[in-house]
Each structure stands twice: as C-alpha cells, then as structure tokens.
Write a protein that holds these residues in place. Structure first.
Motif, PDB file in Angstrom:
ATOM      1  N   ASN A 156      45.715  -1.272 108.668  1.00  0.00           N
ATOM      2  CA  ASN A 156      47.138  -1.783 108.772  1.00  0.00           C
ATOM      3  C   ASN A 156      47.584  -0.618 109.969  1.00  0.00           C
ATOM      4  O   ASN A 156      47.404   0.236 110.366  1.00  0.00           O
ATOM      5  CB  ASN A 156      47.838  -0.803 107.469  1.00  0.00           C
ATOM      6  CG  ASN A 156      47.738  -1.603 106.583  1.00  0.00           C
ATOM      7  OD1 ASN A 156      48.010  -2.082 105.792  1.00  0.00           O
ATOM      8  ND2 ASN A 156      46.611   0.176 105.856  1.00  0.00           N
ATOM      9  N   LEU A 157      47.679  -2.113 110.950  1.00  0.00           N
ATOM     10  CA  LEU A 157      48.414  -2.368 112.630  1.00  0.00           C
ATOM     11  C   LEU A 157      49.189  -2.309 112.635  1.00  0.00           C
ATOM     12  O   LEU A 157      50.093  -3.778 112.660  1.00  0.00           O
ATOM     13  CB  LEU A 157      47.450  -2.739 113.393  1.00  0.00           C
ATOM     14  CG  LEU A 157      45.876  -2.195 112.531  1.00  0.00           C
ATOM     15  CD1 LEU A 157      44.983  -3.297 114.239  1.00  0.00           C
ATOM     16  CD2 LEU A 157      45.778  -0.741 113.576  1.00  0.00           C
ATOM     17  N   PRO A 158      50.866  -1.548 112.859  1.00  0.00           N
ATOM     18  CA  PRO A 158      51.773  -1.522 113.125  1.00  0.00           C
ATOM     19  C   PRO A 158      52.518  -2.592 114.310  1.00  0.00           C
ATOM     20  O   PRO A 158      52.129  -1.627 115.963  1.00  0.00           O
ATOM     21  CB  PRO A 158      53.171  -0.595 113.260  1.00  0.00           C
ATOM     22  CG  PRO A 158      52.052   0.967 113.980  1.00  0.00           C
ATOM     23  CD  PRO A 158      50.301   0.470 112.953  1.00  0.00           C
ATOM     24  N   LEU A 159      52.664  -3.604 114.905  1.00  0.00           N
ATOM     25  CA  LEU A 159      52.943  -4.274 116.068  1.00  0.00           C
ATOM     26  C   LEU A 159      54.158  -4.313 116.512  1.00  0.00           C
ATOM     27  O   LEU A 159      54.248  -4.637 117.367  1.00  0.00           O
ATOM     28  CB  LEU A 159      52.377  -5.932 115.764  1.00  0.00           C
ATOM     29  CG  LEU A 159      50.555  -6.190 116.127  1.00  0.00           C
ATOM     30  CD1 LEU A 159      50.827  -7.718 116.193  1.00  0.00           C
ATOM     31  CD2 LEU A 159      50.740  -5.790 117.838  1.00  0.00           C
ATOM     32  N   VAL A 160      55.381  -4.350 115.315  1.00  0.00           N
ATOM     33  CA  VAL A 160      56.296  -4.563 115.365  1.00  0.00           C
ATOM     34  C   VAL A 160      57.840  -3.357 114.513  1.00  0.00           C
ATOM     35  O   VAL A 160      57.090  -3.505 112.722  1.00  0.00           O
ATOM     36  CB  VAL A 160      56.897  -6.091 115.208  1.00  0.00           C
ATOM     37  CG1 VAL A 160      58.561  -6.492 115.681  1.00  0.00           C
ATOM     38  CG2 VAL A 160      56.661  -6.691 117.042  1.00  0.00           C
ATOM     39  N   ILE A 190      63.088   5.947 114.249  1.00  0.00           N
ATOM     40  CA  ILE A 190      61.392   5.853 115.458  1.00  0.00           C
ATOM     41  C   ILE A 190      60.796   6.953 115.826  1.00  0.00           C
ATOM     42  O   ILE A 190      59.317   6.864 115.627  1.00  0.00           O
ATOM     43  CB  ILE A 190      61.002   4.035 115.555  1.00  0.00           C
ATOM     44  CG1 ILE A 190      61.414   3.706 115.188  1.00  0.00           C
ATOM     45  CG2 ILE A 190      59.952   3.927 116.427  1.00  0.00           C
ATOM     46  CD1 ILE A 190      61.403   1.784 115.326  1.00  0.00           C
ATOM     47  N   GLU A 191      61.820   7.616 116.731  1.00  0.00           N
ATOM     48  CA  GLU A 191      60.833   8.139 117.103  1.00  0.00           C
ATOM     49  C   GLU A 191      60.289   9.485 117.037  1.00  0.00           C
ATOM     50  O   GLU A 191      59.570  10.697 116.841  1.00  0.00           O
ATOM     51  CB  GLU A 191      62.103   9.172 118.547  1.00  0.00           C
ATOM     52  CG  GLU A 191      62.099   8.228 119.732  1.00  0.00           C
ATOM     53  CD  GLU A 191      63.325   9.128 120.526  1.00  0.00           C
ATOM     54  OE1 GLU A 191      63.937   9.800 120.495  1.00  0.00           O
ATOM     55  OE2 GLU A 191      63.887   7.634 121.366  1.00  0.00           O
ATOM     56  N   GLY A 192      60.761   9.709 115.572  1.00  0.00           N
ATOM     57  CA  GLY A 192      61.085  10.856 114.389  1.00  0.00           C
ATOM     58  C   GLY A 192      59.411  10.355 113.242  1.00  0.00           C
ATOM     59  O   GLY A 192      59.080  11.357 112.651  1.00  0.00           O
ATOM     60  N   ASP A 208      43.026   3.645 110.840  1.00  0.00           N
ATOM     61  CA  ASP A 208      44.264   3.103 109.870  1.00  0.00           C
ATOM     62  C   ASP A 208      46.038   3.918 110.387  1.00  0.00           C
ATOM     63  O   ASP A 208      45.416   4.401 111.145  1.00  0.00           O
ATOM     64  CB  ASP A 208      44.093   3.283 108.442  1.00  0.00           C
ATOM     65  CG  ASP A 208      45.263   2.737 107.858  1.00  0.00           C
ATOM     66  OD1 ASP A 208      44.870   1.517 107.651  1.00  0.00           O
ATOM     67  OD2 ASP A 208      46.360   3.786 107.135  1.00  0.00           O
ATOM     68  N   MET A 209      46.624   3.353 110.718  1.00  0.00           N
ATOM     69  CA  MET A 209      48.227   3.292 111.308  1.00  0.00           C
ATOM     70  C   MET A 209      49.011   3.428 109.826  1.00  0.00           C
ATOM     71  O   MET A 209      50.534   2.770 110.625  1.00  0.00           O
ATOM     72  CB  MET A 209      47.920   2.822 112.572  1.00  0.00           C
ATOM     73  CG  MET A 209      47.153   2.610 113.473  1.00  0.00           C
ATOM     74  SD  MET A 209      48.208   2.324 115.429  1.00  0.00           S
ATOM     75  CE  MET A 209      49.645   2.801 115.616  1.00  0.00           C
ATOM     76  N   THR A 210      49.151   3.969 108.722  1.00  0.00           N
ATOM     77  CA  THR A 210      49.542   3.450 107.987  1.00  0.00           C
ATOM     78  C   THR A 210      50.537   4.669 108.673  1.00  0.00           C
ATOM     79  O   THR A 210      50.476   6.125 108.534  1.00  0.00           O
ATOM     80  CB  THR A 210      49.335   3.574 106.540  1.00  0.00           C
ATOM     81  OG1 THR A 210      48.322   2.415 106.011  1.00  0.00           O
ATOM     82  CG2 THR A 210      50.279   3.882 105.432  1.00  0.00           C
ATOM     83  N   LEU A 211      52.223   4.261 108.130  1.00  0.00           N
ATOM     84  CA  LEU A 211      53.013   4.917 108.712  1.00  0.00           C
ATOM     85  C   LEU A 211      53.760   6.171 106.890  1.00  0.00           C
ATOM     86  O   LEU A 211      53.608   5.355 106.585  1.00  0.00           O
ATOM     87  CB  LEU A 211      54.301   4.060 109.130  1.00  0.00           C
ATOM     88  CG  LEU A 211      54.492   3.966 110.807  1.00  0.00           C
ATOM     89  CD1 LEU A 211      55.415   2.749 111.255  1.00  0.00           C
ATOM     90  CD2 LEU A 211      54.216   5.104 111.904  1.00  0.00           C
ATOM     91  N   ASP A 212      53.833   7.600 107.877  1.00  0.00           N
ATOM     92  CA  ASP A 212      54.635   8.322 106.363  1.00  0.00           C
ATOM     93  C   ASP A 212      56.250   8.083 106.302  1.00  0.00           C
ATOM     94  O   ASP A 212      57.153   8.020 107.517  1.00  0.00           O
ATOM     95  CB  ASP A 212      54.513   9.734 107.036  1.00  0.00           C
ATOM     96  CG  ASP A 212      55.438  10.485 105.982  1.00  0.00           C
ATOM     97  OD1 ASP A 212      55.919   9.086 104.922  1.00  0.00           O
ATOM     98  OD2 ASP A 212      55.001  11.302 105.288  1.00  0.00           O
ATOM     99  N   LEU A 213      56.509   6.438 105.999  1.00  0.00           N
ATOM    100  CA  LEU A 213      57.928   5.860 106.017  1.00  0.00           C
ATOM    101  C   LEU A 213      59.096   7.181 105.674  1.00  0.00           C
ATOM    102  O   LEU A 213      60.336   6.636 105.812  1.00  0.00           O
ATOM    103  CB  LEU A 213      57.926   4.586 105.520  1.00  0.00           C
ATOM    104  CG  LEU A 213      57.521   3.256 105.737  1.00  0.00           C
ATOM    105  CD1 LEU A 213      57.375   2.447 105.362  1.00  0.00           C
ATOM    106  CD2 LEU A 213      57.883   3.448 107.821  1.00  0.00           C
ATOM    107  N   THR A 250      54.026   6.331 122.327  1.00  0.00           N
ATOM    108  CA  THR A 250      53.384   7.340 122.298  1.00  0.00           C
ATOM    109  C   THR A 250      52.176   6.291 120.594  1.00  0.00           C
ATOM    110  O   THR A 250      50.874   6.075 120.358  1.00  0.00           O
ATOM    111  CB  THR A 250      53.548   8.084 121.129  1.00  0.00           C
ATOM    112  OG1 THR A 250      55.007   7.345 120.262  1.00  0.00           O
ATOM    113  CG2 THR A 250      54.066   8.965 121.724  1.00  0.00           C
ATOM    114  N   VAL A 251      53.400   4.912 120.092  1.00  0.00           N
ATOM    115  CA  VAL A 251      53.178   4.161 119.115  1.00  0.00           C
ATOM    116  C   VAL A 251      51.724   3.392 119.688  1.00  0.00           C
ATOM    117  O   VAL A 251      50.513   2.669 118.993  1.00  0.00           O
ATOM    118  CB  VAL A 251      53.817   3.647 118.317  1.00  0.00           C
ATOM    119  CG1 VAL A 251      53.062   3.026 117.100  1.00  0.00           C
ATOM    120  CG2 VAL A 251      54.529   4.593 117.338  1.00  0.00           C
ATOM    121  N   GLN A 252      52.232   2.998 120.891  1.00  0.00           N
ATOM    122  CA  GLN A 252      51.617   1.969 121.405  1.00  0.00           C
ATOM    123  C   GLN A 252      50.032   2.618 122.309  1.00  0.00           C
ATOM    124  O   GLN A 252      49.038   1.233 122.387  1.00  0.00           O
ATOM    125  CB  GLN A 252      52.353   1.508 122.974  1.00  0.00           C
ATOM    126  CG  GLN A 252      51.912   0.128 123.757  1.00  0.00           C
ATOM    127  CD  GLN A 252      52.317  -0.348 124.714  1.00  0.00           C
ATOM    128  OE1 GLN A 252      53.315   0.591 125.402  1.00  0.00           O
ATOM    129  NE2 GLN A 252      52.961  -1.866 124.380  1.00  0.00           N
TER     130      GLN A 252
END
Length: 377
Positions: A130-134, A283-285, A295-300, A361-363
């Motif tokens: 899972n790769l977050p683009l936006v 998002i910064e946090g 894999d870049m799944t976020l802890d939402l 950092t995400v980029q």
C-alpha cells in the motif's frame, strides 16, 4: 441504469481526453496548468506502453493530474504512454487487482485480511504494498440555507449518522455554534451506496474520536443505518447540492467543485476549518505501521484522534496497491516509472484541487518503496 458501468466509462473518457490533449500539445503542462520540468524527472518511461488501474473515486482528480504530467514527461523523452484509470470505487479496484484485471489499484483503504492473502497469490507469492500518493482531506459538506461556518465534532457527527440527532437546531449542535441561528429543519444524511475507502476512513475517524458515540465499527460499506445512498464521490456531493438540509462526508476537491459549504471540526480546541495547512498539520503527526522500506500502511488513529490545536483531523490516505514482486519485467518497469513521476512532479498542482501535497518525509519513504518494486525472476 448500470451506474457502475457508467462510472467506469466516464473515467476512461476523462483520462482518455486528457491523454489526447496532452499528446497534442506543444507545451508540457499538467491538468493544473503548471509547466512540467521533464528534464528533472526521474521517471524512465520504460516498460510496457499502456498501464491499467481502477478504484478510488476520491483520487480520480489527482490521478488525472498524474496521468497528464506523466504523458508530458514521457513525450519529452520521446516515448508515448497511456494510463487508463477507472474510478469504480476502492472496493472494486482491490477486487480487480486481485483478479489481475488491472496493473494496480487505487484505494482509500489499505488492502488487508483475506484480500491481502488473495493479493499475495496474484503477486506470485509476494506481498502487495500500500503506497500513499495523495492525502485527501474529507470535508463534512452540508446544504443549510443562511448558515456558513458551521462547527461540528466527532460525537455530534456520530449521532447524526446513526439517527440520534435528526434536526439542525438540536441542542448538541447549538452548543457548538453559539450565536448561530439554526433552523428547525430535518437533517438528511447522504452516504456512499458503494464500497468506499472514504466511508471506511470516515467511520474510522468516528470510532477513534467520538468518545464512544459511534459503536458501529468501520469498513468500506456504511454501517450507520440511516441516510440516503448515492454512488461515488461525485454522486454524494451532487446529491447534497440538490437537497436542502442534507449533509455528507466527501473529499474536499468534490465539495469545492460543487461549491458546497463545509463544516469546521472541533477536536477540543475550537472549530478548525478545512484547508491544506490545517490538514497538513494533522498529517505531520502521522505514523506508519511499518518503518521499513516497502508497505506504507498508515496508523490512521495518529491522525484521526489528534488533539493538536489548529489541526483538521479527517484526512484519508489515498493508496496505490501494487505487487512488491510478481510483475513481468515490462510491467514492473512501467509501474515504477509512473509512480515515480506521480510521487514527485505529479504532486505539483494537487493543493489547488483540494488535496494535501505529500510531506517531505512521506515522499522520501515513498520514493524508496517505489524503487524497491521488483519483477519476477
């Protein structure tokens, strides 16, 4: 009428029209009108000429920008490329990816559970990433004549979308809007009728932030039990535009396009309006479930439950679901090239479309993960 089929056709037409416009243009510009610096792009434009994808309608406007930018970059490199993206909904995108009907899927929810297991079979025994683009902020859009700057919170939203609050002048809403004249008018919730990552993220937000007022759980299908259904992000935003007293959850870009009023969200420090800056602050946090490349799944919950003053918390991550390894060499090269462009020069102009551009950092992590995608063998 077959709405699913029509949505897919419209998606192909929109991207196809943009493809023709970009290929026939002498200046290389993305859909936002921003000039593309093709020489600086790290996209190779290698691999197979055509890629296919389907899924999230929330990322459709961003995908249009990515496609137009990538076509312009590759044209300057002497190569013609085509990307067909059908905004059929996140659930359908994941299903098509697993069935090998598309090269990658767009989804506002990470692939997980049984679907992740099935995707591993599709990816030649390798994991899907899972790769977050936006990052796409979710607006709480409403149609209430004479009321601007409405403030709501997670607890009130949970009660509206379960039917516990049914009128706009309810004391719980009035308490958040001192001095505002609220009408004794029925609230009509508008919800997604299709499987949607936007729904999943909204329900995850209610679960994390409503202090127990939302007990329904989450998932790609709406489980609140009340509301009128509409298909896709365009469908719910258009429904609210035409229905006084209504409210919905929808990506900011669609609320903007339909000129809808959007609510401020109070996470404990007063109402915060949705802007790129306030969503970016949340998002910064953000934290990832896995710090390694891949894999870049976020802890939402790190976004949804934020109490940071001035942060707008209802933000979804738009993922591209890809095979970490399992593509043939030509497909792997094309997927990596397109995503590299999307993660970098493709980000230009997204803020004007209602999205939040990738934080640095995400980029950086995303570029490393894209580079790690490998072919079979």
């Amino acid at each position: 009428m077959n709405f699913k089929r029509n949505a897919a056709v419209l998606g192909v037409v929109a991207v196809g029209a943009m493809t023709l416009a970009a290929c026939g243009s002498d200046n290389n510009s993305a859909s936002s009108g921003t000039t593309v610096n093709s020489a600086a792009s790290k996209a190779t434009c290698e691999g197979k000429e055509s890629l296919s994808a389907a899924g999230s309608s929330a990322q459709k406007n961003a995908m249009d920008n990515f496609v137009a930018t990538y076509i312009a970059v590759c044209k300057d490199k002497g190569k013609d490329v085509k990307i067909a993206y059908n905004p059929t909904g996140s659930g359908d995108g994941r299903t098509q990816f697993i069935a090998k009907q598309v090269d990658f899927a767009g989804s506002d929810s990470a692939i997980k559970g049984d679907q992740a297991t099935a995707a591993k079979d599709r990816c030649a025994a390798s994991d899907a990433w899972n790769l977050p683009l936006v990052f796409g902020p979710i607006a709480i859009a409403y149609n209430l004549d004479g009321v601007q700057g409405l403030t709501l919170n997670a607890e009130v939203l949970a009660k509206i979308f379960t039917g516990a609050i049914t009128t706009w002048n309810d004391p719980a809403i009035a308490a958040l809007n001192s001095g505002v004249s609220l009408p004794n008018e029925k609230i009509t919730p508008i919800v997604r009728s299709d499987s949607s990552g936007t729904t999943d993220n909204f329900q995850q937000y209610l679960t994390a932030a409503s202090k127990g007022a939302w007990t329904k759980g989450a998932g790609s299908d709406f489980v609140g039990g009340v509301g009128e259904g509409a298909k896709g992000s365009a469908g719910v935003s258009q429904a609210v535009a035409g229905a006084p007293g209504s409210i919905t959850y929808v990506e900011k870009s669609f609320a903007d396009q339909n000129k809808l009023s959007t609510a401020k969200i109070d996470s404990g420090s007063g109402g915060v309006a949705l802007t790129g800056e306030t969503a970016g602050k949340a998002i910064e946090g953000a934290k990832f479930k896995n710090d390694a490349v891949g894999d870049m799944t976020l802890d939402l919950n790190s976004i949804f439950a934020t109490s940071e003053p001035g942060a707008y918390p209802i933000v979804l991550a738009t993922y591209e679901i890809v095979c970490s390894k399992g593509y043939d060499a030509d497909t792997a090269a094309a997927v990596k090239s397109f995503l590299t462009s999307a993660a970098n020069e493709g980000q230009t102009g997204l803020a004007e479309q209602g999205y939040v551009t990738l934080p640095g950092t995400v980029q950086d992590k995303l570029n490393a993960s894209i580079a790690a995608i490998a072919a079979i063998g």
